[in-house]
Motif scaffolding. Sequence first.
Motif, PDB file in Angstrom:
ATOM      1  N   SER A  87      -2.376  14.738  -8.799  1.00 50.40           N
ATOM      2  CA  SER A  87      -2.713  14.224  -7.563  1.00 50.40           C
ATOM      3  C   SER A  87      -2.389  12.792  -7.494  1.00 50.40           C
ATOM      4  N   ASP A  88      -1.613  12.274  -6.709  1.00 46.87           N
ATOM      5  CA  ASP A  88      -1.352  10.835  -6.274  1.00 46.87           C
ATOM      6  C   ASP A  88      -0.243  10.435  -7.354  1.00 46.87           C
ATOM      7  N   GLU A  89      -0.151  10.827  -8.708  1.00 40.69           N
ATOM      8  CA  GLU A  89       0.829  10.515  -9.752  1.00 40.69           C
ATOM      9  C   GLU A  89       2.191  11.225  -9.971  1.00 40.69           C
ATOM     10  N   ARG A 122       0.283   6.774  -5.406  1.00 42.82           N
ATOM     11  CA  ARG A 122       0.146   7.058  -3.894  1.00 42.82           C
ATOM     12  C   ARG A 122       0.943   8.020  -3.417  1.00 42.82           C
ATOM     13  N   PHE A 123       1.200   8.904  -4.001  1.00 43.98           N
ATOM     14  CA  PHE A 123       1.674  10.218  -3.504  1.00 43.98           C
ATOM     15  C   PHE A 123       0.903  11.208  -2.547  1.00 43.98           C
ATOM     16  N   GLY A 124      -0.523  11.136  -2.836  1.00 39.39           N
ATOM     17  CA  GLY A 124      -1.481  11.836  -2.398  1.00 39.39           C
ATOM     18  C   GLY A 124      -1.424  13.151  -3.013  1.00 39.39           C
ATOM     19  N   SER A 152       0.856  -1.210   0.057  1.00 40.21           N
ATOM     20  CA  SER A 152      -0.040  -0.222   0.212  1.00 40.21           C
ATOM     21  C   SER A 152       0.830   1.297   0.064  1.00 40.21           C
ATOM     22  N   GLY A 153       2.067   1.082  -0.199  1.00 41.53           N
ATOM     23  CA  GLY A 153       3.161   2.306  -0.307  1.00 41.53           C
ATOM     24  C   GLY A 153       3.175   3.009  -1.405  1.00 41.53           C
ATOM     25  N   ILE A 154       4.013   4.038  -1.563  1.00 42.09           N
ATOM     26  CA  ILE A 154       4.359   4.701  -2.729  1.00 42.09           C
ATOM     27  C   ILE A 154       5.088   3.737  -3.616  1.00 42.09           C
ATOM     28  N   ILE A 155       4.938   4.213  -4.842  1.00 43.90           N
ATOM     29  CA  ILE A 155       5.804   3.608  -5.960  1.00 43.90           C
ATOM     30  C   ILE A 155       6.164   4.567  -6.946  1.00 43.90           C
ATOM     31  N   VAL A 156       7.531   4.415  -7.460  1.00 44.86           N
ATOM     32  CA  VAL A 156       8.051   5.144  -8.276  1.00 44.86           C
ATOM     33  C   VAL A 156       8.434   4.599  -9.738  1.00 44.86           C
TER      34      VAL A 156
END
Length: 253
Positions: A60-62, A35-37, A9-13
Amino acid sequence: SPYSDPATSGIIVYSWGPQAGRAIGGEKISIVGNRFGDAISNIKMWVGATQCPEIIVEKSDEIFSCINPPGTGGRKDIFINVIGSTWTIKQAFAYDVPSVTAIYPDKIPSSGSPLLTVYGESFGAFDMTPKASIFGKAYFSCRSTRWMSDSSMACSAPPVGPGSEKFNNTVQVVVDGFSNSLAERERAHFDYLDLATYLAACPQETSEECHDCVVTSCYKITTSRIQSGSSGVLLGDVMDVCEAEADLHCLYI
């Protein structure tokens, strides 16, 4: 892969760029992922050990961007933290090496101590105690160097004598272990006004004519400089010095 393994559920790059920039910083590095918010206060990023002074949410998020901090010393890791969820990209961003674009004045005396101002880029946003050396036919370290800004520094030129290059000398700047290319001498160079040059006076070839020419010219110039106090060569060493200069110029070594 250069990426760390993300939590489910964490951030991904997915990607980032640009992957290089000026030492002075102030440019955007954009991070594309998920998932950056959208809360700027929740997103933190470091380039090497230095935190980005500003974060901009582009989508947002991306997508978000970091205004990269100043830095030197080659490639740096990028570290991202969004409310405790972290991601590291190894060797992700490289600060530009120094670049020399101009040297002023472009003509100086060979007696030494004239101050050369070296212009360029990526000398550092703050004083990293850069070192500078003069390259021509021979190599000489500047007597002293002084950082002025990311785009300028000063070099106190040392005295030079026989065997040095009269024309097309350049300055190599070293900041945090990285230096500019000597190929830049085509656009940034200076000349010595009064330095006798064997390139002009003596044919550069492996021959007795060349060797005798260099030794004769060198002996005359060096003894004259010793008498005027502008040479550190001892009188008893002049012939050895000139023989060595002749061997070098006339391609014996």
